[in-house]
Enzyme design. Sequence first.
Site, PDB file in Angstrom:
ATOM      1  N   HIS A   1       0.819  -1.205   0.000  1.00 35.67           N
ATOM      2  CA  HIS A   1       0.000   0.000   0.000  1.00 35.67           C
ATOM      3  C   HIS A   1       0.858   1.261   0.000  1.00 35.67           C
ATOM      4  CE1 HIS A   1       1.106   0.687   4.162  1.00 35.67           C
ATOM      5  NE2 HIS A   1       0.894  -0.602   4.372  1.00 35.67           N
TER       6      HIS A   1
ATOM      7  N   GLU B   1      -2.631  -7.425   7.197  1.00 30.72           N
ATOM      8  CA  GLU B   1      -1.308  -7.365   7.816  1.00 30.72           C
ATOM      9  C   GLU B   1      -1.303  -8.155   9.129  1.00 30.72           C
ATOM     10  OE1 GLU B   1       1.717  -7.431   7.661  1.00 30.72           O
ATOM     11  OE2 GLU B   1       2.478  -5.383   7.450  1.00 30.72           O
TER      12      GLU B   1
END
Length: 203
Positions: free
Chosen positions: A10, A83
């Site tokens: 990201h 994550e």
Amino acid sequence: MGARLLLARHGQTEWHAENRYAGTSEVALTEEGIRQADALAAYARRVKPDGLFCSPQRRARRTIEPAAEALELVPEIVADLRETYFGIAEGRTRDEVRQTNPEAVERFLADPVAGAFPGADDPAEAAERGARAIRAIAAATSGTALVVAHNTLLRLTLCQLLGIPLSRYRGVFPRLDNAAVTELEVSGDRTALVRFNLPVEPR
């Protein structure tokens, strides 16, 4: 020939400058992170992936949005791409953890898997779910897919897919740059690393 997977971290977040462990926390992109997402979209327009996949976390979804708009595709949200949770380090810098628990930091630096921060997700389990997600995406992809996820999850996953000991993930893959692309060819249980940490810039 297997599927061509383009893995991207990201864009830059508000915690990036301080190097805080974001983990499962929801952290917004900075202006630079939004620019990086736009650059990734420009790259996606050039390579024209057949499918888009991303982590459910806000920073990953915001990063893939410009590519989705440019390609008129709907990203598939994959829960296993989230994550890892960093336990006592979540939301803190390494120096902040060291002030209260220096032994935990030393164990982590010596072996980030066996010495994962107290309360953190099991890195081996994170690597397995990440690899499972990537193989499932490859199996569902006839050509090329763009996948947006996270720094630690992707590094663990790369080690799992490529047969590299997980304890070496921080040394073999020191970091994934924000919005940079790592290209894999995946066919069943076989994975080839084609490119690593390729920077993308708008043209």
